[in-house]
Structure formats: structure tokens, C-alpha cells
Design an enzyme around this catalytic site. Sequence first.
Site, PDB file in Angstrom:
ATOM      1  N   HIS A 665       8.831   0.930 -22.822  1.00  0.00           N
ATOM      2  CA  HIS A 665       7.664   0.569 -22.891  1.00  0.00           C
ATOM      3  C   HIS A 665       6.751   1.730 -23.545  1.00  0.00           C
ATOM      4  CE1 HIS A 665       8.952  -2.615 -20.158  1.00  0.00           C
ATOM      5  NE2 HIS A 665       8.389  -3.494 -21.028  1.00  0.00           N
ATOM      6  N   HIS A 669       7.584   1.043 -28.988  1.00  0.00           N
ATOM      7  CA  HIS A 669       7.788  -0.520 -28.551  1.00  0.00           C
ATOM      8  C   HIS A 669       6.438  -1.051 -29.024  1.00  0.00           C
ATOM      9  CE1 HIS A 669       8.334  -4.121 -26.518  1.00  0.00           C
ATOM     10  NE2 HIS A 669       6.973  -3.979 -25.888  1.00  0.00           N
ATOM     11  N   HIS A 705      -0.785  -3.638 -26.095  1.00  0.00           N
ATOM     12  CA  HIS A 705      -0.316  -4.500 -25.138  1.00  0.00           C
ATOM     13  C   HIS A 705       0.356  -3.851 -24.127  1.00  0.00           C
ATOM     14  CE1 HIS A 705       3.694  -4.387 -26.761  1.00  0.00           C
ATOM     15  NE2 HIS A 705       4.235  -4.703 -25.657  1.00  0.00           N
TER      16      HIS A 705
END
Length: 930
Positions: A665, A669, A705
Site C-alpha cells: 500500500h 499502488h 485512497h
Amino acid sequence: MTSMPSWRLEVTCDDDQMSSEDQIAVPCDDKRPASRCNVSNLSFKEVEEWLDRHHEIAADYFLQKVDITFINRWLMTHGFLSIREYISSRRNSDTLVISDEQSPVEKTSGYFSDGPELTTSRHLKSKKFLRQNFARSKKKNVFRNSEPISQSADSPTHARRNSLRDFRRFLSLPSRSIHILNLLIESKVRIPRLPSKGVESKRELRFLNERQFFLESVQEIAHDLDVKSLTQKIITNLAVLLDSDCASLYVIEGPKNRRMLVSKVFDVHCGAGIFLPGSGKDDEIKVPWGTGIIGHVANTGETVNLRDTNEDPRYNDEVDKIRGYRTDTLLCMPIRNADDEIIGVAQVLNKNLQNSEQQFTEEDEKLAKAYLEFCGIALTNARLFEMSQKEYERNRSLLEVVHDLFEEQTSLEKVILKIMQRAQRLVKCERAAVLLLHEGADSENVKFSRTFELTSSPFIPFSPEISSVSSTKPEISSGLLRFAKRVAATGEVLNITDPKKIPEGSGRYIRSLLCMPIRDRDYKIIGVATIINRTDGLVFDENDEQLFKAFTLFCGLGINNTLMYSELEKAMARQKVAIEVISYHATAAPKDIKKLLSRHLSEAKVLQLTSLKFDDFSLTSDEMIIASIQMFRDLGLLSRFKIDETVLCLFLTTVRKNYRNISYHNWRHAFNVAQVMFAILMNCGLNSILADLEILGMMVGCLCHDLDHRGTNNAFQQKSGSALALLYGNKATMEQHHFNHAVMILSSEGHNIFATLSPDEYSRVMNILKNAILATDLSTYFQLRSRFFTLVDNVEYRWEEEEHREVLKSMLMTACDLGACTKPWPIQQKVAKLVTDEFFDQGDKEKLQLKIQPQALMDREKKHELPQMQVTWIDTICLPLYKALSKVNAGFMEMVEGAVGNRDKWKTLASQRANLINGNAKIYSKDTAV
């Protein structure tokens, strides 16, 4: 002497030698044969003259008919007995003897002149002898009013009532004792009663010196502050004062719209429909307002004086039937306080006078009115004392509430549980509930964020093991929820007193309900407190309302303080998180921006940015920033919203720096998710569905995100009790942090790529950005996917509708976040390795730090199960989503095919692993190494 109405007397006699004059109303001797005599209509004067001519007959008649009380009064009136001798004789003996020296009766002419035999040795009848005479006298004809009434003509019930009434009047014992005896035998009600000697003493004093009796009666009630004891004294004194059988007293209780007449002592006939003992506390009698004679007097303030109760339609003989008693005459009067307000009603029954007066006179009314004025003062004082006692108990209980509420302020659940337990004990109800308003709720759109309900016993001590209903969505019954919303919207107190049961489901009913708003220190409604069903079956009264109102005031302060403490904890956690962020990250330097902008990359087509099979590992970190700018340019977002490339580059560089250096993450990504969104927009025809502002918000959402991801999931944050969990709660913990981190970057100087938008556009794009980031939480995906699948399977979607578009955007965010499973096998295999490494790191932390066993996919010791877990992941999570999207646009079929190909690879690998484990062989290949 006043004239009386003519009598029509009928007697039995066989004296044929008597003249017509002598045959008028002469009692017969039992030894003589009976015959019917003449019947005449005579005036009272004629009867009096006849009695004067027949002294012996008159004296014999009165000795049989007159009770001892009347004889004593006659003696006192004519001065034949001193007060001391009278009292002494009454105390020492039931028989009164008059000596020759004391009595001049033989010298008098009148009805009691009986010669020397009477004055020297005649004893006044004892009570036992009088009872025997009464029994014998009942064998003869009885005279009542103006018509002869014979036993044979009476019904059994009427005869029994007449006998009881005559027997009551015949005895000198206090008539109340007969009533109480009947009550104990027939109703089996245990009641307090004054000793008969006390009542006798009062009766004697009343006949000896009425003035002294009145003064002593006033003094007696002036010093009593107990309503029940005071009522007993008042009714006793009132019955003696008016020379009646008994009396009753009812005080007015309850609010104006629910007033009742309440008797504290069950001693009397009320003359109206009542709630009998056992229906209320302490066996009180309650008469509905305006019902019967008592209700009429309380409502109008009029005095009711009845000679015959049966002739008044308001009279009810319900209690008479229970007690085997007959009420003939009745006097009912209001009791007023110093302000001339009616506070009660007094009633006396059955006048005991043996003269021509057969009802309560005007003199009785005046006497009762004078005495009731003092009773009003005494009752007012007693009620004030009672109110002060209740106020003391209320204050003491509220102090306990304050102690409970402010003792524990670290947990909202514990505070509310204490509130509900204390409410049950304080107001004695079956259930209690607290509903907290949603922060953004208003009077037109009432929403509750959390609800609590306690149904346990109100008498058990506080225990943290007691469970309460608590949820983010109300689980309270629809009926209770409707009442709570009404109170929250209006701010008014709601007291349901309708006796009709309100069903709640599961066999539960609302019989009574009291609902009040909970306010904070700024008088703002923050919730609703409700108590349901009083344990005694009655409705919540005014006293309950006052007590619960004060209770909710302290509850509001307690909840407000707890929420403030929680906000303080969150603020401290926010500060801690901010310090961590600041210590780890820094914004991009201007020289880095210039360096990046000076570089030139080929168009997106050359870089294959539009391909759904884009190589996630083909670009360097700096190239990913330039590629991101290119995607914004190719989508027309730079020109459409006049975004400065320098500002966009600074924003992207800072976003990159705010991703941590963890296995999966990370910044790569985030870029890959944005690239998949770009490819979908360019290949799957969604440009015609989504507006430019939505595309802008979703592209920024893809890049942001997973900002500041820690390499651990939401469950780990909750298990470890991290600052993030305390700050954001249990729902989408990390996703909320990612969004707030993106807002922090946008708020930094020179980083706001939305600066050129109008206020309305800015508000909308921020909402789109938030929803896009929160949609990457898989729990959100599971909540919405059934709705999305139904829309596309039944071709019910209307993308012009806001709700349908929101569902579509959420599904697109998840599809992009999971896009690696659709990439070619080498990319998929490499991504899976990175994800596995990050999961295993979390599993190691759970074992070492939290001392718990991690899930299989995070347990390093179960690494060999990874291929099968990947097959399950693609089958249950990924493929259903991409197949549903392919029904929206055929361009998604490429992603479906990629996911199916990877699934087959993982399935083959899982079979190989199984064979290796079963055969205990050690064969490694490029495909088996993950």
C-alpha cells in the site's frame, strides 16, 4: 310547640270497652287477643293530648322505644344529674341508678313520671337489656314515616336493612363499630380504627359541652401532619360532631386534567363508583373526577344534603352492598383552603337524632362548615409537609444520580447504562431507553446515531455485564421510535396516559410512556430519554414528570461531559497522529518540482496508460508523477477546471511523500489504481456517463485512497486500540484517515488543485472525493454490491439518477483497487507476493504484540495455502464484480478474462502444492515460488 303533619296510625287492640277516644294509638298487651282498632287521621296536638291523658301507656312505650343515649340527654337537659356523676356513672357501669335523694322525677308530670317505684328502684336499661327489648320489639309492627310497615310486607333484603338500621339506632355503642365489623367480615379488609372508648369519650363530651368538644377537635387536628392519620381524626370528629353514624373525607390529587378524589382511609361510603382497596397504593380509594355525589361536590362546590339517598340518581350503593349497610341520609360538603380553592370533600352518613328531624339540618351544615374551615387549614399544612418530604426524597435521589453520572465519564456506554438503571429505580418503571441524535439531525429530519435500551430489573446494582441494545442504527421498536422522533423534533414532554395498550412486537406492550428531550449545557437537544410502563400498572403522574425532568437535566450534563471527554481524547489522538505524520512526511521542495516539470514523457498511448494490461512496474517513481499529469491532461481536466500544472505537480509530489515505504500500500499502488481508472474511462465508455467533476474527484480519490497507510488493516487498528481507532471509531477507520490526510494536503499552501472551482463545485468534488476513498473499504463494497448486481441483472439502472450513479462509482473504485487480479500472470504473481509480505508482517505483529492468532492469509506458517486462498479471493470477490460491470459495458470483458486466467493459474498452482505436500517432494519451479 310546632305543628307536625298528621299521622295515620294503625294499632292492634281488643279492648271493646274503650271509647273511640281511648282507642287511638293504644299499644296492646301481649296477653290480650288481638283485634283491629279504628283508624284515624290525627294532628300532632291531638296525639299529644291523648298521651297526656295516658301517662302510664306513654311511659311504657318510651321505655321500650327510646335508647339510653336519649335518656341521658334528657336527664342532662332537665338538670337531674351533675356532669361529674354522669361521667362517673358512664365509666363505671352500664346501668344508671337514681336514688330518692337525687331525683325529683316523682314530682314532675310528663312522659317519664312513673311514681315512687321508678324513682326509687327503677334502673335505666343496660345495653344487654336494651338489645333483648329490641329483639322483642321487632315482633310488633314498626312505624316509619307516615305509613305502617309490617315485616311480612317487606322483602328479606329490605327487612334486613331496616333491622340493621334500627339496631344501629337502638344501641348506644358507637355506630362506626358496627360498620367496621361488617367491613371486616364481608370485605375482609384490615383497617386502622380508633378505640371505642375514645369515640365514646368524644360523644360524651359533645353532649356535655359542644363548645369544648369543638375546640378540642380543632386542637387535635392542628398538630397532625400525616395525611392518613389526620383523615382518620377528621372523619371521627365530624361523625361525632354531627351525631351521625360515620363520615368520610376525600382529598383532590393529580394534575387538573387528571384529577382524582382520593380517600386515605377506607372507612366510609363514597356515594359514587370507586376503585376499591387493592387497586392503588396503600389501599387508597379513588373516585373519578365529576363522578357521583362526591365528584359533583368537588366540581361545583355545592353542598348536597339528602334525606333519602335512593331518590338521587347520582348515588351509588356499591359499597353499601359490600358492607351490608344502608345509607339513608347524607351530607356532603367541600373543604376549602385559605385561597377558597376546593382541596377535598367531606361526607357524613345517617343522622342519629330520634326526634322528628330525619335528616341533617341547616344547623348541622353551619356546624360542619365551621369545622371544615379548620380542616382545610390542617389538610393544607399536611399536604405541604408531605410535599416537602417528597421534595427531600427527590433531591436525595438526584444527588445519587449526580454521583453516578459524574463518577464515570470515560465511556458513553457505561454512563448511559447507569442513567437507565437509575431511571428505573427512581421512577419504578419496567424499561428505560436513551436515543442519541445524529450530529447533523434537525427537527425536520430526525435521525438517531445510537440507541440504548435496558429491560433488566430496576432493583439490581450496576454491573458492566448487563447488556444493553447499542447500534449505529436504531433497533428500538417502531412505536417507541415514533414517539422519540416526535419529542426530538418538538422538544416537548410526551406523557402517554391512554390506557389502551400499544403493541411493540415480541409480545411486548406500551401501557404508559414518559418521553423527554435530553439537552446539553447550551440547551440543545442531543437525545431523548424514555421510561416505559410503571411497575404498579398506573400512568406516569405529575410528580413523575417533575422528577424525570430534573433527572434528564443531569443526564444531559453527564452525556455532554462524556462526549466532551471523548472529543478531548480524539483531539489528543489527532494531535498524536499529526505529530507522527509531520515527523515522517514533508512537502515536496520547489527544486524537485522544477526538475520533474523539465522532463518530458511520451503521450499516454506510447506509455500504454490506456491499456487494461498496463505493467504496474514499468515506470519509476518520478515517471509515475509525470504520467499522472499526462492522464489529467488527456482527460481534459487541466483545461476544463484550469488547473495549474505546477500546482498539480506539487500536489502529486506531496502525495507521493505521504505514502509510507511499505510492501504494497504505497505510492506505486496508488498510481496503478489511478491508471486502471484512466483505462476504464478511456475504453469502457464511462465518459458519457460520468460528469467531468465526478471524473476529477474519482481520479484524485484513486491517487489518495491509501495515504499514510501503516501496512495494517482496520481490524488491527481496533484490536490494538491505536490512536487512529480512537480518533475515527470502528467504521472505515483507515479510509477516514486517508480522506482526512488528503484534505490536509489540499489545505496546504500551494497544493489546492481545486482552488479554481466555484464554491458549489468545490463542495461537490470534496463529497465525491470522500465517497470515492470510503468506497475502497471492502465492507462498503459488500453493502452495495447486491444492489448493483440487481440493477444490472434486471437492466433497471438509470445512470441519470443520483442513487444509481453513486452505486456505480463505488463499484468502479473497488474494481480499480482490485485491478491487479486482472493483469497478466507475471504482474499478478508479483503483486500477490507484495500483498502477502505485508499481510505476514501484520500477522507477526498480532502474534508478538497482541498475543493473538492471526487469520490464515496473514499467518506466515500457512504460506503454502496462499494459492487456494487466491482462488477463493478471485471467485468470491473479484469475478462477480467484473462480470456485473461487463453487463454495463462490454469493455470490461477484458478484465473478466484476465481474472479468469489468473484464477486458473492459481488453481493449478494449488493442485501442485497439494501434490507436493501429499508426496512429501521438494520440487520448485518459477511458477511455484511465490
